[in-house]
Design an enzyme around this catalytic site. Sequence first.
Site, PDB file in Angstrom:
ATOM      1  N   ASP A 209      -3.973  71.176 -30.271  1.00  0.00           N
ATOM      2  CA  ASP A 209      -5.301  70.662 -29.927  1.00  0.00           C
ATOM      3  C   ASP A 209      -6.122  70.284 -31.158  1.00  0.00           C
ATOM      4  O   ASP A 209      -7.230  69.761 -31.023  1.00  0.00           O
ATOM      5  CB  ASP A 209      -6.069  71.719 -29.121  1.00  0.00           C
ATOM      6  CG  ASP A 209      -5.476  71.908 -27.733  1.00  0.00           C
ATOM      7  OD1 ASP A 209      -4.807  70.976 -27.242  1.00  0.00           O
ATOM      8  OD2 ASP A 209      -5.669  72.988 -27.151  1.00  0.00           O
TER       9      ASP A 209
ATOM     10  N   GLY B 258      -7.163  70.255 -17.488  1.00  0.00           N
ATOM     11  CA  GLY B 258      -5.720  70.283 -17.257  1.00  0.00           C
ATOM     12  C   GLY B 258      -5.213  71.714 -17.118  1.00  0.00           C
ATOM     13  O   GLY B 258      -4.340  72.007 -16.296  1.00  0.00           O
TER      14      GLY B 258
END
Length: 743
Positions: free
Chosen positions: A622, A401
């Site tokens: 994350d 991404g």
Amino acid sequence: MEKSHIGRLLVVGVGLIGGSFALSLKAAGACREVIGVALQEEVCEEAKKLGVVDRAYTSLPEALDLLEEGDLVFIAVPTLAVESVFAQLKDNLPEGVTVTDAASVKGSVQRSAEKVWGRVPNFLVLGHPIAGSEKSGVSAARDDLYRDHRVILTPVPDTDVDRLRLVAQAWQAAGSEVLTMSVEEHDEVLAATSHLPHVIAFSLVDTLAHDAENENIFRYAAGGFRDFTRIASSDPVMWRDIMLANRDAILQAIDLYSLNLSSLRSAIASGDSSALMGVFTRAKAARDHFTKMLAKQAYSEPMQAKEVTFIAQPGGTVSGKLRVPGDKSMSHRSIMLGSLAEGVTEVEGFLEGEDALATLQAFRDMGVVIEGPDKGRVTIHGVGLHGLQAPPGPLYLGNSGTSMRLLAGLLAGQGFDVTLTGDESLSKRPMNRVASPLREMGAAIETGPEGRPPLLIKGGKPLSGINYRLPMASAQVKSAVLLAGLYAEGETSTEEPAPTRDHTERMLQGFGYAVERNGACATLRGSGRLKACRIDVPADISSAAFFMVAAAISPGADVMLEHVGINPTRDGVINILRAMGGDIELLNKRTVGGEPVADIRVRYAPLKGIAIPEDQVPLAIDEFPALFIAAACAQGQTVLTGAEELRVKESDRIQAMANGLSALGVSAEPTADGIVIDGSPEDAVFSGGTVDSLGDHRIAMAFAVASLRAKDTIRILHCANVATSFPNFAELAVGAGLKLQLA
Ligand code: S3P
């Protein structure tokens, strides 16, 4: 393996190709009997003696007489001899017999059939196995020549589907993967990938062999010569036929090659080191990729299609010093800014994971000469802000991404069109979050349905600076806008609702580009210059997080994570674990290349559940898969809110983790923007079981860590993408004491 339903197999031309097909089908028990036809009596005798055929004839019509409905004829003679075989089949082939061939040029076989029958008859299935050897003759035949190799069938509209199926089944019985394509496509592809290399190898050996001044030249030839020219000892008749039969496509391939060879010649002549490095580094990268493909599955799918399952057993521990790989966000940015800089940028600590490598390859495809990576070292020969070239095709960004979103910004300001694509997971991720602000700046960007990839970015659109207020806390969106701002008229600024990682701003400054930072705002002016620099990428705190949590939940654990980036926009995992009672020390704090770094020591301490402060969410965005494992091992409840972004990561991480935790007996309730996890201080918090990582690297690693507090084995499915961010995770985990195996 599926058995074919053929009766007898008649092989016309019992050499390497025909003989190997016969042996493969015999070994698979896929035919009743093999009959061979060869021009010479001695070959017939040898084929019988070697057990390649059961009976052999020198006359084709005589052999055809033995066939009946359901049998198969396999023609394995040189390409230009196929027509005379067809002529004999025309009047002698019994009804219901299927015919196929193995010639390397399908257009020529098609034309031969049309000459003999007026069209390609419905019982004739044109085919070509992508396998062979420089050896020839029946004595070289092997029953595994076609195993794990591809076979291309090139049916025409008249081809009977049942005959096509029969031939495909026969090849599958030989262990091959069957593909179909058009005759024209086949001949073009083969001209480039097989016929051209043979032309070059034959010509090179011939040139050297006739070099009068170097009579003994082969005496000094070593591995390079041997590896490169092996195919020049292939069958001359077969190759003469291929050259004659596929003339036009081969000429085209030779012309393209000659052009490239002559520009390489000029580069050598003029001492153009950068051009030489360009060709050599691109070629090496491509060959290394091909080598990996061959090693994984001969001629098969690309690497990421390989299935990996983690089998994590209970009873592991964690201890010792570890250095996890380089920071992914910084690795991406080092390639991007290094490419746009003037001069040569040296990077150390670069993450050699698939995501960062996708970015690296994208810039190679846009003409940037990049040496490495070699043990984390990369040398980038920057081309300046306006030096990128149009890539030869779409840029494939795999699972990444960050590559797609940051590139969207950077490419919006180029003079060429480009298409960005990705794997199945990336193809589902939202891209309007970058497309919308970039369009506001004047970019022309098309997305797939619902704002998903692929992205088509039109070049040559003038951009103007904007003041962009980000609707969500996203470093990728902020970075995309700022990178487009490098190409925009006037000032571009971003304002974020909460602090997100600021590596783009810091690294731009490191490259000598002025970025003004004021609270939540970052501002830059277009049309500046980036000056090459050195970049030392610290270890990725997002990868370190798995071992931080591992140590935090494993009684007796004591782990030192070395040289980890502790940028304050990334340190949420430290703050959250500490709030839960984690014993974390930051040692040897220092600044490296404008980024704070420390060694992180984590020792086991009992954890307690907390309400995670929302201001920590973007700082640990994350790390939640790992943190949820910590929460499951904590006394009491952990509540996460304000984290809806987790639903649009490589997977829906809230749902994926809730499913996995529940499958392992932990109470985990997903909510719209977070999760509620009921922790337990017991020794074995997780039952054994199977969880699906959904191809999300961080979900896979999180559940591997859970095994430290599990009752039984945890099987984690679809783990190949761990290689996107942490290629040596399993190795480091096992070295640290986890009981992890790959299947
Ligand atoms: C990244 C930003 C974050 C993060 C991703 C890397 C970056 O994504 O999750 O792994 O390098 O800019 P978002 O910007 O979508 O939050």
